[in-house]
Motif scaffolding. Structure first.
Motif, PDB file in Angstrom:
ATOM      1  N   ASN A 251      53.930  40.303  28.435  1.00 30.05           N
ATOM      2  CA  ASN A 251      55.022  40.721  27.551  1.00 30.05           C
ATOM      3  C   ASN A 251      55.684  41.984  28.107  1.00 30.05           C
ATOM      4  OD1 ASN A 251      54.605  38.644  25.728  1.00 30.05           O
ATOM      5  ND2 ASN A 251      53.063  39.812  24.574  1.00 30.05           N
ATOM      6  N   ALA A 254      57.771  40.894  30.953  1.00 29.72           N
ATOM      7  CA  ALA A 254      58.940  40.143  30.480  1.00 29.72           C
ATOM      8  C   ALA A 254      59.986  41.087  29.940  1.00 29.72           C
ATOM      9  CB  ALA A 254      58.511  39.142  29.431  1.00 29.72           C
ATOM     10  N   ASP A 255      59.572  42.112  29.278  1.00 29.84           N
ATOM     11  CA  ASP A 255      60.530  43.073  28.732  1.00 29.84           C
ATOM     12  C   ASP A 255      61.173  43.868  29.869  1.00 29.84           C
ATOM     13  OD1 ASP A 255      59.972  42.281  26.165  1.00 29.84           O
ATOM     14  OD2 ASP A 255      58.491  43.877  25.787  1.00 29.84           O
ATOM     15  N   PHE A 284      58.984  34.226  33.939  1.00 32.87           N
ATOM     16  CA  PHE A 284      59.719  34.626  32.731  1.00 32.87           C
ATOM     17  C   PHE A 284      61.141  34.136  32.746  1.00 32.87           C
ATOM     18  CE2 PHE A 284      56.317  37.814  33.427  1.00 32.87           C
ATOM     19  CZ  PHE A 284      55.597  37.580  32.277  1.00 32.87           C
ATOM     20  N   GLU A 286      64.173  31.474  31.322  1.00 31.18           N
ATOM     21  CA  GLU A 286      64.723  31.239  29.964  1.00 31.18           C
ATOM     22  C   GLU A 286      63.872  30.246  29.178  1.00 31.18           C
ATOM     23  OE1 GLU A 286      68.710  29.989  30.244  1.00 31.18           O
ATOM     24  OE2 GLU A 286      69.455  31.883  31.056  1.00 31.18           O
ATOM     25  N   TYR A 288      60.751  29.802  29.441  1.00 29.50           N
ATOM     26  CA  TYR A 288      59.534  30.515  29.053  1.00 29.50           C
ATOM     27  C   TYR A 288      59.810  31.372  27.822  1.00 29.50           C
ATOM     28  CZ  TYR A 288      55.361  33.410  29.586  1.00 29.50           C
ATOM     29  OH  TYR A 288      54.174  34.081  29.366  1.00 29.50           O
ATOM     30  N   GLU A 289      60.969  32.060  27.940  1.00 31.91           N
ATOM     31  CA  GLU A 289      61.317  32.926  26.817  1.00 31.91           C
ATOM     32  C   GLU A 289      61.559  32.112  25.538  1.00 31.91           C
ATOM     33  OE1 GLU A 289      64.642  35.151  28.088  1.00 31.91           O
ATOM     34  OE2 GLU A 289      63.480  36.508  29.367  1.00 31.91           O
ATOM     35  N   ALA A 292      58.216  31.199  24.040  1.00 32.27           N
ATOM     36  CA  ALA A 292      57.612  32.356  23.387  1.00 32.27           C
ATOM     37  C   ALA A 292      58.314  32.651  22.072  1.00 32.27           C
ATOM     38  CB  ALA A 292      57.681  33.572  24.335  1.00 32.27           C
ATOM     39  N   GLY A 293      59.608  32.437  22.084  1.00 34.67           N
ATOM     40  CA  GLY A 293      60.363  32.667  20.847  1.00 34.67           C
ATOM     41  C   GLY A 293      59.952  31.715  19.742  1.00 34.67           C
TER      42      GLY A 293
END
Length: 761
Positions: A251, A254-255, A284, A286, A288-289, A292-293
């Protein structure tokens, strides 16, 4: 047959009736005696022996003596004794005509009341009717007594009766096995009708809606990103492990990638083309994001839908339903247990939410790895499913309860409160009626009522027999009475003789017919200006009517041949014709009965009957005053007692008083003879056989207050003074007829007849 009056002691004027020369009685027995000497007492003695009732004797106990009354009579079958308390035998074969018969059966004074009518009924119907009437009276008395018991039993039940309900209705209420449940249901209905407005406004129960896991929860846990290079994943994992960032490093990286362009956001060095950075970007991406979302979004949704706030709202609904159930249970039959919010639901939701969030956290840590639900999640989901089933059961009960609630609302809007309250009262009365203590009271009432019905049934049967018997005797009895009244030249008859049952007891009533006009008997309350018994018949008429009743009764008595018949002064207040007819009727009775005893204050009347009696079957006695020794029963010579007087002297005086017919001097002579004879027969020990009226007045004066005839002194003195001026001695020629005032003579004639109890009413 009464053969001898051996002795009567301590009764009335009889200290001891026995005297020397006490003779045997005969078939025709005549007893003379002045009023107050003991004739009525002798009748009371005979009546007591006839009825077996000692009160007739005890009520006449001689005043001032200590010893109890004692009586000895000799009958055909042996001696009858009264020992001061009771008779050793009873002799019902006696019929007595005297003042008691008249007062009990015909009239008292000038009045005919209900008791006279009841007693007269018994006289009319004879022995057979009397037996039925006695049974009827006994059953009527039993019925009245039973009515009293029933009334007492009813009063004991009365406090348990609801207002407005009759006793019989209450007792007839049927027993119901589920009465308590019916009362409970009806009480709710009544309460609902009373609260119709509140019911209308009160909402129904709410169904429970519990949160569920998202449908794609399990699929999200196992989702991966297929186009991510495996070496990039390896590089990333190695790098994170080298820096101790395995737990949350992804995380962080990713940030950071959001801020990395061609230089590192942390150190500023150029990073373009570095293999690690390429790996970072590959991991990471899109997609993947996005994965996670989705994980984060699902977690937030579960925390929202299954969190404390959501469960608090569910608790609010449960509390509202609990209040609703408490309210509606007052009016509807709904079960609180089935409608209750299952207690395990909240914990099951809490546990399931925590297990689900734990799985999502694991997924969020390695989004590219599939996560398989563990045993904790599986157990939590099973508990949740059980709680969900309980919720569905509660909702099913809520839907059923809401149907009942809707019906109750409709019923309350259309119901009849008064009718519902009445039905509740009825059901409550049923419960009370069959409660053990009240049931016993009702059983007693029913038992007594059944006994009374049995009595009434028997009484009805007896009364039918009595009515049938009465119908066969009343009309002939009325005809015979009227025959006697005609024979006595009474100038009136009776009609409409009939019976009734006032007060439940048989009575007879009749009307008088005078001048072809019917006159009701009336009673003590009859106004004086209305014709009735008391103001249409003279004393002589009343005596004649009573004698006619007595004679007609004897005529119908099948047992008269064995009876002793007693007449006590049967001619009181009668005129000459009726006196002669009375003599005739007594002789007719004497010819049919076993023995006749005639008592009178008038020796001449007795001699009239004596003269018609067989010489071998007659005896005459007198009741004489023996001063301190009281009255004694002694033989008397009626011929001697009536010497110097014709049998019609009193008749002639009565005729003169009524019509004025007769010689004036002859009337004066007869006045003296009547008075002299009266004094000799009434007070035989006080005057000599040859005493004239003047001699008698002198002896009374000289005897003073102790002379037996002292009460007559003033009247005798005045009559003697009046008659002596016209009639000196026995020489009629010495009188002067033109000196006699008829009006004055009429007055003295009336006074003479009054003294000898022969004044016609």
């Amino acid at each position: 047959m009464l053969k001898k009056i051996i002795s009567i002691k301590n009764v009335g004027r009889f200290y001891n009736s026995a005297a020397s020369g006490n003779p045997q009685l005969a078939k025709y027995t005549f007893i003379a005696g002045a009023n107050g000497y003991g004739k009525t007492t002798l009748c009371a003695v005979l009546r007591s022996m006839q009825t077996g009732d000692p009160s007739h004797v005890l009520g006449r106990k001689t005043l001032g003596v200590i010893d109890a009354p004692a009586i000895e009579l000799l009958l055909d079958g042996g001696q009858a004794r009264f020992d001061g308390t009771a008779w050793n035998v009873a002799k019902p074969e006696i019929a007595i005509f005297d003042g008691v018969f008249v007062a009990e059966n015909v009239h008292s004074g000038e009045v005919v009341d209900i008791e006279h009518k009841r007693n007269l009924y018994r006289v009319i119907v004879g022995d057979a009717g009397v037996k039925l009437a006695t049974q009827d009276a006994q059953l009527a008395a039993e019925s009245r007594a039973k009515t009293g018991e029933i009334s007492t039993a009813g009063k004991a039940i009365q406090p348990h009766l609801p207002a407005g309900m009759k006793l019989d209705t209450f007792i007839a209420l049927p027993e119901t096995t589920d009465i308590a449940a019916q009362i409970e249901a009806q009480a709710r209905s009544v309460d609902a009708l009373r609260q119709a407005g509140a019911l209308r406004a009160r909402p129904a129960l709410s169904e429970y809606a519990i949160p569920v896991l998202p449908e794609d929860f399990t699929s999200l846990l196992v989702r991966t990103i297929d186009d991510i290079a495996q070496d990039a994943e390896q590089r990333l994992s190695t790098h994170l492990a080298a820096h101790g960032m395995t737990a949350n490093g992804g995380n962080w990286i990713a940030d950071g990638l959001g801020h990395a362009d061609d230089t590192c956001p942390f150190c500023g060095q150029h990073i373009r083309g570095l293999p690690l950075i390429a790996a970072f970007r590959a991991v990471f991406s899109e997609r993947y994001e996005a994965l996670a979302g989705e994980i984060a979004t699902m977690k937030a949704g579960i925390m929202r839908d299954m969190g404390d706030a959501a469960l608090a709202r569910l608790g609010t609904i449960a509390e509202q339903n609990s209040g609703g159930v408490e309210f509606w249970q007052k009016y509807c039959a709904i079960g609180a247990t089935a409608l209750a919010f299952p207690a395990e639901v909240v914990d099951a939701i809490h546990v399931l939410a925590a297990a689900a969030i734990g799985l999502l956290d694991r997924k969020a840590a390695v989004p590219l790895e599939p996560i398989t639900p563990d045993e904790g999640f599986t157990a939590a989901h099973a508990a949740y499913d059980s709680a969900a089933a309980a919720i569905e059961a509660a909702n099913t009960a809520i839907r059923a309860a809401n149907v009942v609630i809707a019906e109750k609302k409709a019923a309350a809007d259309a119901g009849d409160l008064k009718a519902a309250e009445a039905e509740l009262d009825r059901l409550t009365a049923i419960q009370t009626r069959h409660r053990a203590d009240v049931s016993d009271l009702c059983a007693t009432y029913i038992k007594l009522s059944g006994e009374k019905n049995g009595i009434e049934t028997r009484k009805e049967a007896i009364r039918k027999q009595l009515d049938a018997h009465t119908k066969t005797v009343v009309k002939p009895y009325e005809l015979r009475i009227n025959d006697y009244l005609v024979a006595f030249n009474a100038g009136f008859t009776i009609t409409e003789t009939k019976h009734a049952y006032p007060g439940g007891l048989a009575t007879s009533s009749y009307q008088l017919v005078i001048n072809n006009t019917a006159v009701d008997l009336g009673d003590s309350k009859t106004p004086g200006d209305r014709p009735s018994f008391k103001n249409t018949l003279s004393a002589g008429d009343r005596t004649t009517l009573a004698l006619a009743f007595f004679l007609a009764h004897l005529e119908r008595d099948s047992a008269v041949a064995g009876k002793l018949v007693v007449f006590d002064d049967p001619f009181n207040s009668q005129d000459a014709f009726r006196r002669r007819q009375t003599v005739h009727e007594i002789m007719k009775v004497a010819g049919k009965c076993a023995q006749v005893i005639v008592l009178s204050h008038d020796a001449t009347f007795l001699k009239q009957v004596w003269d018609k009696s067989p010489a071998a079957e007659r005896v005459a006695l007198t009741i004489a005053d023996h001063r301190a020794q009281g009255s004694k029963i002694m033989p008397v010579d009626l011929e001697h007692a009536c010497r110097g007087r014709t049998a019609t002297d009193i008749d002639d005086l009565q005729t003169y008083l009524t019509t004025g017919a007769g010689g004036l001097l002859d009337i004066i002579r007869k006045m003296r003879v009547v008075l002299e004879t009266h004094c000799r027969t009434t007070y035989p020990g006080s005057f000599l056989a040859n005493d004239w009226l003047g001699d008698m007045v002198r002896k009374i004066r000289e005897g003073g207050d102790i002379h037996p005839a002292q009460a007559l002194y003033d009247e005798l003195d005045q009559i003697n003074g009046y008659t002596s001026q016209y009639h000196h001695g026995e020489n009629v020629a010495d009188a002067t007829p033109d000196q006699i005032d008829p009006s004055e003579l009429t007055g003295f004639t009336r006074r003479t007849l009054r003294i000898v109890n022969a004044l016609q009413a």
